[in-house]
Design an enzyme around this catalytic site. Structure first.
Site, PDB file in Angstrom:
ATOM      1  N   LYS A 116     126.629  13.017 -89.305  1.00  0.00           N
ATOM      2  CA  LYS A 116     125.811  12.773 -88.114  1.00  0.00           C
ATOM      3  C   LYS A 116     126.497  11.864 -87.099  1.00  0.00           C
ATOM      4  O   LYS A 116     126.212  11.930 -85.905  1.00  0.00           O
ATOM      5  CB  LYS A 116     124.448  12.217 -88.534  1.00  0.00           C
ATOM      6  CG  LYS A 116     123.616  13.251 -89.292  1.00  0.00           C
ATOM      7  CD  LYS A 116     122.288  12.684 -89.730  1.00  0.00           C
ATOM      8  CE  LYS A 116     121.428  13.769 -90.361  1.00  0.00           C
ATOM      9  NZ  LYS A 116     122.053  14.428 -91.504  1.00  0.00           N
ATOM     10  N   GLU A 200     120.227   4.405 -85.133  1.00  0.00           N
ATOM     11  CA  GLU A 200     120.026   4.783 -83.740  1.00  0.00           C
ATOM     12  C   GLU A 200     118.639   4.338 -83.276  1.00  0.00           C
ATOM     13  O   GLU A 200     117.764   4.032 -84.089  1.00  0.00           O
ATOM     14  CB  GLU A 200     120.174   6.292 -83.556  1.00  0.00           C
ATOM     15  CG  GLU A 200     119.123   7.111 -84.262  1.00  0.00           C
ATOM     16  CD  GLU A 200     119.377   8.603 -84.156  1.00  0.00           C
ATOM     17  OE1 GLU A 200     120.468   8.991 -83.709  1.00  0.00           O
ATOM     18  OE2 GLU A 200     118.477   9.372 -84.520  1.00  0.00           O
ATOM     19  N   GLU A 275     118.685  20.113 -83.521  1.00  0.00           N
ATOM     20  CA  GLU A 275     117.421  19.379 -83.445  1.00  0.00           C
ATOM     21  C   GLU A 275     117.449  18.369 -82.305  1.00  0.00           C
ATOM     22  O   GLU A 275     118.453  17.692 -82.079  1.00  0.00           O
ATOM     23  CB  GLU A 275     117.138  18.683 -84.773  1.00  0.00           C
ATOM     24  CG  GLU A 275     117.091  19.646 -85.952  1.00  0.00           C
ATOM     25  CD  GLU A 275     116.516  19.014 -87.209  1.00  0.00           C
ATOM     26  OE1 GLU A 275     116.130  17.838 -87.162  1.00  0.00           O
ATOM     27  OE2 GLU A 275     116.450  19.714 -88.235  1.00  0.00           O
ATOM     28  N   GLU A 288     120.492  16.006 -84.342  1.00  0.00           N
ATOM     29  CA  GLU A 288     121.495  16.430 -85.307  1.00  0.00           C
ATOM     30  C   GLU A 288     121.580  17.953 -85.289  1.00  0.00           C
ATOM     31  O   GLU A 288     120.703  18.627 -84.740  1.00  0.00           O
ATOM     32  CB  GLU A 288     121.141  15.961 -86.724  1.00  0.00           C
ATOM     33  CG  GLU A 288     119.837  16.543 -87.250  1.00  0.00           C
ATOM     34  CD  GLU A 288     119.460  15.995 -88.612  1.00  0.00           C
ATOM     35  OE1 GLU A 288     120.305  15.314 -89.232  1.00  0.00           O
ATOM     36  OE2 GLU A 288     118.334  16.251 -89.062  1.00  0.00           O
TER      37      GLU A 288
END
Length: 667
Positions: A116, A200, A275, A288
């Site tokens: 990711k 994040e 997504e 992601e």
């Protein structure tokens, strides 16, 4: 085309792949662990190979065991499903070395998008909108706290190799960041063999909307619309739909084009998903890319008419896509409800055991034009294991518009029978009835906002209480008439069925006059409102249709002692139908109080206690972590409800406990 495909997975997705392969005339191979010896996917496949002990770390994610199964069976391709090895680059490389086709994307795409941190950097370079965050690796919990503070709470702590909600935590303060970091690392290592973590910004009031992409090996890449996946608990999706009730055509096109740009940037082919998090102003941010098939792919299939598994197989075989972007049309609306072995009355804690009853609604197109689909990997009499994901089935409905699809789902859930374990079917039914859901006002905080005190079941309003009372009275009337016929006539006397009854639902009491009719009963309430109840129920039936003044209800029925248990639309009540005199006396009876467990910590789910954080004599504070239980690949931290002193610790770390077994006592 391939001659034989091995499915490196289990459960419903293995069954799903097998169905398409059979339709295409391709032989199939299943793999199984100790826990899955009698599983449905093993029964469906043409061949099956044993690969080890029940824990996935000793079977389904051991690459050498999968390779050995391939050699034994002569499979020329492998479909990984989702989870397990589906996004494992080392597995894809190992297959390539063996000359076996991986039915999925190229290794480079898995490596780029499976990590990711890397994927966000690539997305930014491809001009895909991304969420602010720290993309570097994080060494320890204290660094996680410093980074979280710099980004600004709330933050999302995520496993770099994660997926399916595993290794993911939301932190609103330093304490939660510290604990969330460690739990995420533990889950990530257990589920994926990779404990790298990143952080994040958590976008408040977000919608989770994803784009389905499809590409071939000839440079053709397109998007197949979007899926709304906002209703989640513990960051795992529960209800999905396609299309989204929120997007307009302009946003859909922009998201689709960015998803395709990202796929092309990594040379992607196969069926994957990009997504996004979308805010209230329709601003969207890359979250992601899942290079594998998604759990919720059926809703896309229902609105596009495509079989995504078939497309994956054809792409892997080198075929070019037979259609272009302009050929993709979205037709109608589809809803998916994930039926989990999780008890919503106990904060969705996992449940294991035998499915003593498993009767899904009939699949196919119904008389009203709606479509029912149920993807599953279980059967009546089968076991739900503690070792794997708790999914039982994915129930899907299609209608020409959203309202029709939602109502079809509500009816299908009414017709779905599951017994023997705790499950979330009543919760799913409850959501279908909520005004906010029906209006499409969704966010990823939906469950927390709509069920602030947890799910307690649905309390029937006056209209629904009357309907259920009428149903119970009709059932009672049928039972009374049957008893009268069985008893026959003794001398000049025959048992007489009374007409006056009181139907009690908790604190609600309905005085009625009832009588039998040709196809059920008539029921007149004390306020002179009368209804006719036509039904196909007979003693012993656990699911029946009750037409109240020609309005159909699919109701689950159980006779419980002197009561009648009715389950419908998330409502679960025991109705007692008594004569007026018995009802009068029953109201005078004292209520039985539940046992006092306030000084005990009981195991909330079947699982393994991995940590006891206190010892006898310790004083704990409210909210303090005191134990950790692992069940179905998820860590569950148990906390003290109030300040107390530990009197006795009843077990040790490593113990396997059943639900409600004692962990510790307090003074």
């Amino acid at each position: 085309m391939f001659k034989k495909i091995l499915i490196a997975n289990r459960g419903e997705i293995a069954c799903r792949v097998i169905r398409t392969a059979k339709r295409l005339g391709i032989a199939t191979v299943a793999v199984y662990s100790d826990a899955d010896r009698d599983a449905m996917h093993v029964r469906m496949a043409d061949e099956a190979v044993y690969i080890g002990a029940s824990p996935s770390s000793q079977s389904y994610i051991v690459i050498d065991k999968i390779l050995d199964a391939i050699r034994k069976t002569g499979a020329d391709a492998v479909h990984p499903g989702y989870g397990f090895l589906s996004e494992n680059a080392a597995f894809a490389e190992a297959l390539e070395k063996e000359g076996i086709v991986f039915i999925g994307p190229p290794v480079g795409a898995i490596q780029a998008m499976g990590d990711k941190i890397t994927s966000k950097k690539i997305a930014a370079e491809a001009d895909v909108s991304t969420v602010p965050g720290h993309m570097g690796l994080i060494e320890d919990a204290e660094e996680a706290v410093r980074i979280s503070t710099a980004i600004g709470y709330p933050v999302m702590i995520k496993a770099s190799a994660g997926g399916g909600g595993k290794g993911m935590r939301i932190a609103w303060n330093d304490i939660e960041a510290r604990e969330g970091f460690q739990s995420s690392k533990n889950e990530a290592k257990s589920s994926f063999g990779d404990d790298r973590i990143f952080i994040e910004k958590f976008v408040t009031e977000p919608r989770h909307i994803e784009i389905q992409v499809l590409g071939d090996k000839h440079g053709n890449t397109l998007y197949l619309g979007e899926r709304e996946c906002s209703i989640q608990r513990r960051n795992q999706k529960v209800i999905e739909e396609a299309p989204s009730p929120f997007l307009d055509e302009k946003t859909r096109r922009a998201m689709g084009e960015q998803a395709v740009a990202l796929a092309k940037a990594v040379g992607y082919h196969s069926a994957g998903t990009v997504e996004f998090i979308v805010d209230g102003e329709r601003n969207f941010y890359f979250l992601e890319m899942n290079t594998r098939l998604q759990v919720e792919h059926p809703v896309t299939e229902l609105i596009t008419g495509l079989d995504l598994v078939e497309q994956m197989i054809r792409v892997a075989a080198g075929e070019e896509l037979a259609f272009s972007q302009k050929d993709v049309k979205l037709d109608g609306w589809a809803i998916e409800s994930r039926l989990y072995a999780e008890d919503p009355y106990r904060n969705f804690l996992p449940s294991i055991g035998r499915l003593t009853r498993y009767r899904p609604p009939e699949e196919g197109r119904r008389d009203d034009g709606t479509v029912i689909r149920n993807d599953t990997g279980v059967f009546e009499g089968g076991e739900i294991s503690m070792y794997y994901d708790p999914m039982i089935a994915k129930l899907c409905t299609w209608g020409p518009d959203r309202a029709t699809a939602v109502e079809a789902m509500a009816s299908a859930l009414d017709d779905f029978e599951v017994e023997g374990i705790g499950h979330n079917l009543p919760f799913l039914s409850a959501v279908m009835q909520q005004r906010r859901f029906r209006e499409g006002r969704l966010t990823t905080a939906y469950i927390a906002e709509e069920f602030t005190d947890g799910f307690q079941g649905v309390v029937p309003d006056e209209a629904d209480a009357r309907k259920l009372a009428a149903v119970a009275v009709a059932i009672n009337q049928a039972l009374q008439e049957r008893a009268s016929q069985i008893s026959g006539t003794i001398g000049n006397h025959r048992r007489v069925v009374g007409h006056d009854w009181v139907a009690s639902l908790g604190d609600r009491h309905f005085a009625v006059t009832a009588g039998a009719s040709a196809d059920g009963a008539f029921v007149r309430f004390a306020d002179e409102r009368a209804v006719t109840v036509a039904t196909d129920w007979t003693p012993g039936r656990t699911l029946a249709t009750f037409n109240i003044d020609n309005w159909p209800m699919g109701v689950k029925v159980d006779l419980v002692g002197t009561g009648i248990r009715l389950r419908w639309r998330g409502i679960d009540v025991i109705v007692r139908v008594r004569t007026p005199r018995v009802a009068e006396l029953a109201r005078l009876m004292p209520k039985k109080l539940p046992p006092d467990t306030s000084k005990m910590l009981l195991c909330p789910m079947p699982g393994v206690v991995t940590l006891i954080a206190v010892k006898e004599g310790d004083t704990v504070e409210a909210g303090q972590a005191i134990a950790v239980v692992e069940a179905m690949k998820m860590e569950n931290i148990l906390r003290a409800e109030k300040r107390a002193t530990v009197k006795r610790v009843a077990i040790v770390a490593g113990a396997s406990l059943a639900v409600d077994e004692l962990i510790m006592e307090f003074e």
